[in-house]
Design an enzyme around this catalytic site. Sequence first.
Site, short mmCIF file in Angstrom:
data_model
loop_
_atom_site.label_atom_id
_atom_site.label_comp_id
_atom_site.label_asym_id
_atom_site.label_seq_id
_atom_site.Cartn_x
_atom_site.Cartn_y
_atom_site.Cartn_z
N GLU A 129 -10.18 0.90 -4.97
CA GLU A 129 -9.82 1.49 -4.21
C GLU A 129 -10.35 2.51 -4.72
OE1 GLU A 129 -8.01 -0.03 -1.43
OE2 GLU A 129 -8.12 1.64 0.30
N LYS B 81 -4.93 -7.98 -4.72
CA LYS B 81 -3.59 -7.17 -4.90
C LYS B 81 -2.36 -8.12 -3.75
CE LYS B 81 -6.55 -2.98 -1.56
NZ LYS B 81 -6.31 -2.42 -0.72
N ASN C 191 -11.83 -1.16 4.19
CA ASN C 191 -11.37 -1.32 5.83
C ASN C 191 -11.90 -0.79 7.09
OD1 ASN C 191 -8.62 -1.11 4.17
ND2 ASN C 191 -8.88 1.08 3.51
N HIS D 95 -9.62 -0.68 10.05
CA HIS D 95 -8.43 -0.82 9.92
C HIS D 95 -7.11 0.38 9.89
CE1 HIS D 95 -9.68 -4.29 7.82
NE2 HIS D 95 -8.42 -4.70 7.19
N LYS E 168 -16.56 -9.49 -0.45
CA LYS E 168 -16.19 -8.33 -0.81
C LYS E 168 -15.81 -9.08 -2.41
CE LYS E 168 -10.73 -8.06 -0.95
NZ LYS E 168 -9.73 -8.19 0.05
N HIS F 66 -4.09 -0.91 11.65
CA HIS F 66 -2.90 -0.86 10.94
C HIS F 66 -1.63 -0.20 11.98
CE1 HIS F 66 -4.78 -0.91 7.11
NE2 HIS F 66 -4.19 -1.86 7.11
N HIS G 271 -2.65 -9.83 12.10
CA HIS G 271 -3.70 -8.94 11.10
C HIS G 271 -5.07 -8.49 11.94
CE1 HIS G 271 -5.15 -6.52 8.72
NE2 HIS G 271 -6.05 -7.31 8.43
N ARG H 58 6.87 -9.04 -17.83
CA ARG H 58 5.70 -8.31 -17.62
C ARG H 58 3.73 -9.27 -16.98
NH1 ARG H 58 7.98 -6.08 -21.99
NH2 ARG H 58 9.06 -4.75 -21.74
N GLU I 256 -11.69 -10.38 9.77
CA GLU I 256 -11.98 -9.83 8.80
C GLU I 256 -13.47 -11.09 9.01
OE1 GLU I 256 -10.26 -8.08 7.03
OE2 GLU I 256 -8.27 -8.26 7.60
N ARG J 121 -14.30 0.95 -2.07
CA ARG J 121 -14.21 -0.61 -2.23
C ARG J 121 -13.21 -0.02 -0.27
NH1 ARG J 121 -9.32 -4.83 -5.07
NH2 ARG J 121 -9.17 -5.58 -3.61
#
Length: 373
Positions: free
Chosen positions: A245, A151, A253, A256, A235, A260, A272, A129, A193, A249
């Site tokens: 998000e 994330k 993106n 992005h 960030k 993607h 990426h 957990r 980025e 947030r």
Amino acid sequence: LPNNNGNTLKKIKVNLEQKSYPILIGEGSLSRLYELIGRQNQNKKILAVIDGNVERIHGKLITKALKKFKNNIDYYILKPGERSKSFKELNKIYSYLIDKKFGRDSLLIALGGGVTGDLAGYAASTFMRGIPLIHIPTTLLAAVDSSIGGKTGINFESKKNMIGTFCQPELVLIDTAFLQTLPKAEIKSGLGEVIKYAYMSDRKYYAFVEKNLEKIFQKDLRITEEIIIKSASIKAGVVAHDEKESGLRKILNLGHTFAHAFESELNFKIKHGEAVTAGIIASLYLANKIGILSLKNLNEFLRLPLKANLSDKFFMLNKQNIFELMQSDKKARSGKTKFVLVSNIGKILLDVEAERKEIFFALEMMQRAAAKS
Ligand code: ADP
Ligand code: ZN
């Protein structure tokens, strides 16, 4: 990795209601990990999940830098590459932890790029957990972006980051000495980025990035440290306002939605960050086309991402496929693609909708501009 004894580390705080944590930045900072994690952690059983290339290049220096942990620390070496972000690899980490009798009072360290951070982060957030986690990012992309914000995730059935959690680390420690051995292609990826954060900041910093892009490629330590501090601060600020998000947030993106789709269409045979750079170029054209970015600013703002020299893989992308992929993006609600667009430096608009023909135009212009750059 030089020993940072005495040198002050730069510190950025990620302010969160439940659990704030610091990002510490400095050359040779790894050798100070023992003192930095505090009494309560020093005697814990520790598993360091290390990227295979990082271990190969820096292994000896890492064990030396971490010698104060004595026999409390174990190393799990991860095969480099995106394919390691899998259930199979995750199960191997769980088995290792259980076999070696790691309990709830143990600590996980992710030492590598985004792949290591995402996988080890997911393992830490689910094992018994959840056990504490420390990120030590060794790529530019991980240092400026993926190690911050909590994330974690693994890929599933060829879909990137389909399974994951939000799990904030105890500490992000950035030792810039690691970045000195990064291949050029990885610097270029991280730049995507870095460029994204430049649009989110202010004119002064934007000009700084444009002026020093070549120095970043040359791994100039002072410049690299400066762009890491600035990107990480931006960030951290965004994450502090919107940890999961739900609103702000989304600003992260920028570029992005396109990126993607490009990655998907190219079967992830593109890095990426490079897809983000191409996505930013397309976004700038789109912003101009729909009337939120002046022609003068468009031309000025294109200079920076065009300097990053895109791969020719972007020239041949099928626009219809890209369009359809964007409509099915997990962030697209009710079939409408939403974009994050630049209207000026430091002025980013969220949830902007666009027509099919405007999107096609932006893609076409991105391809032409990239081919000429
Ligand atoms: P990212 O950080 O861009 O998400 P990865 O975690 O896959 O991507 O790392 C990119 C590549 O760089 C991998 O091949 C990894 O082994 C390698 N790598 C990571 N850190 C370093 C480093 N400090 N020096 C050299 N290679 C590194
Ligand atoms: Zn990204």
